[in-house]
Design an enzyme around this catalytic site. Sequence first.
Site, PDB file in Angstrom:
ATOM      1  N   ASP A  67       0.876  -1.223   0.191  1.00 22.87           N
ATOM      2  CA  ASP A  67       0.099  -0.118  -0.011  1.00 22.87           C
ATOM      3  C   ASP A  67       0.888   1.241  -0.020  1.00 22.87           C
ATOM      4  O   ASP A  67       0.135   2.466   0.062  1.00 22.87           O
ATOM      5  CB  ASP A  67      -1.166  -0.100   1.001  1.00 22.87           C
ATOM      6  CG  ASP A  67      -0.339   0.051   2.699  1.00 22.87           C
ATOM      7  OD1 ASP A  67       0.697  -0.920   2.737  1.00 22.87           O
ATOM      8  OD2 ASP A  67      -0.768   0.515   3.354  1.00 22.87           O
ATOM      9  N   HIS A  68       2.227   1.145   0.099  1.00 25.78           N
ATOM     10  CA  HIS A  68       2.945   2.014  -0.135  1.00 25.78           C
ATOM     11  C   HIS A  68       3.974   2.124  -1.476  1.00 25.78           C
ATOM     12  O   HIS A  68       4.459   3.137  -1.759  1.00 25.78           O
ATOM     13  CB  HIS A  68       3.941   2.364   1.086  1.00 25.78           C
ATOM     14  CG  HIS A  68       3.100   2.558   2.295  1.00 25.78           C
ATOM     15  ND1 HIS A  68       3.266   3.688   3.009  1.00 25.78           N
ATOM     16  CD2 HIS A  68       2.336   1.759   3.115  1.00 25.78           C
ATOM     17  CE1 HIS A  68       2.363   3.400   4.111  1.00 25.78           C
ATOM     18  NE2 HIS A  68       1.795   2.178   4.363  1.00 25.78           N
ATOM     19  N   HIS A 141       8.212  -1.127  13.041  1.00 27.06           N
ATOM     20  CA  HIS A 141       7.161  -2.049  12.062  1.00 27.06           C
ATOM     21  C   HIS A 141       7.170  -3.436  11.939  1.00 27.06           C
ATOM     22  O   HIS A 141       8.348  -3.745  12.378  1.00 27.06           O
ATOM     23  CB  HIS A 141       6.803  -1.103  10.968  1.00 27.06           C
ATOM     24  CG  HIS A 141       5.505  -1.359  10.191  1.00 27.06           C
ATOM     25  ND1 HIS A 141       4.472  -1.503  10.679  1.00 27.06           N
ATOM     26  CD2 HIS A 141       5.317  -1.512   8.735  1.00 27.06           C
ATOM     27  CE1 HIS A 141       3.398  -1.766   9.845  1.00 27.06           C
ATOM     28  NE2 HIS A 141       3.952  -1.839   8.574  1.00 27.06           N
ATOM     29  N   ASP A 212       4.813   3.754   8.627  1.00 25.82           N
ATOM     30  CA  ASP A 212       3.837   2.966   9.454  1.00 25.82           C
ATOM     31  C   ASP A 212       5.090   2.563  10.620  1.00 25.82           C
ATOM     32  O   ASP A 212       6.277   2.208  10.559  1.00 25.82           O
ATOM     33  CB  ASP A 212       3.588   1.504   9.068  1.00 25.82           C
ATOM     34  CG  ASP A 212       2.411   1.980   7.781  1.00 25.82           C
ATOM     35  OD1 ASP A 212       2.335   3.086   7.642  1.00 25.82           O
ATOM     36  OD2 ASP A 212       1.966   0.741   7.125  1.00 25.82           O
TER      37      ASP A 212
END
Length: 305
Positions: A67-68, A141, A212
């Site tokens: 998602d990044h 993370h 994150d």
Amino acid sequence: MKLLFLGTSAGRPTAHRNVTSIALVFPEDQNRFWLFDAGEGTQHQLLRSKLKLGKLNRIFITHMHGDHVYGLPGILSSRTYYEGAGKLELYGPPGLRAYVESVLRYSEAHLNYELDIHEFEGDGQAFDDGRFRIETGELAHRVRSFGYRIEEHPRSGRLDLAYLASRGAAPGPLYGKLKRGEDIVLPDGSVIRAADAVGPSAKGRIVTILGDTVKCERAARLAKDADLLVHEATFGIGLEEKAALYGHSTFLQAAEIAASAGAKRLVVSHISARYADEDVEALIGHAGAVFPNIEAAYDFKEVCI
């Protein structure tokens, strides 16, 4: 200078939020912008904005979760169609080079510009171009995730135009010399000292954009005295254990980091799809008891710095 949020959802896109990407947009006279992360669909978000890929000259990736980074190959390929786009600098954690080179090789994509990929192993300076210095710091993370501290060098003071006019100094190249701290000599031989014509320098702005992370000391260090902190807030209050399990933070934890760092303003992003707009407003209200100057990001939100 401003931030434009192109994607603010955690993990997966929703009908109203795309996955993570943030543009740092510079004044028009600088003719450029930078991207921080490029989740799937980022180039579609760019098409809905006023930004053009040809003006993008640096991309910073916080970590290698999809998602990044899933939007990165499309951006790199599409940028080829912008004539005169020039060199692109790409920064990120280990694995970024292999990811990009593999995608380009197997898709047989050919870039018509120079792509320079920089991987970093830990804390340190990513670069300094004379106007901005970027420091990286490793967060906490499930995979290696980094935060970026963007520090603007002190800006030269304003010219005293009334004083210069009274001395007969016409606008032009001599003004530039004064702004650089150089004394000038007028045609009549008189000297104008830069110290008399230029006001005091202005403190540079500090923007911190974190990948994150769970609540950690390094996030606070990167955000120390920041004019603007962007911190993830995947989960709401009461879900601290779940947040820790998945390597994320809550709204309240983001507020605690901002408060401990002495940041001036906090924008939370990377918000779970479980929260409707009214839920987000309530969570902001609760976290505001810890850090009052907190607000939630949404897609295409602009934040002036």
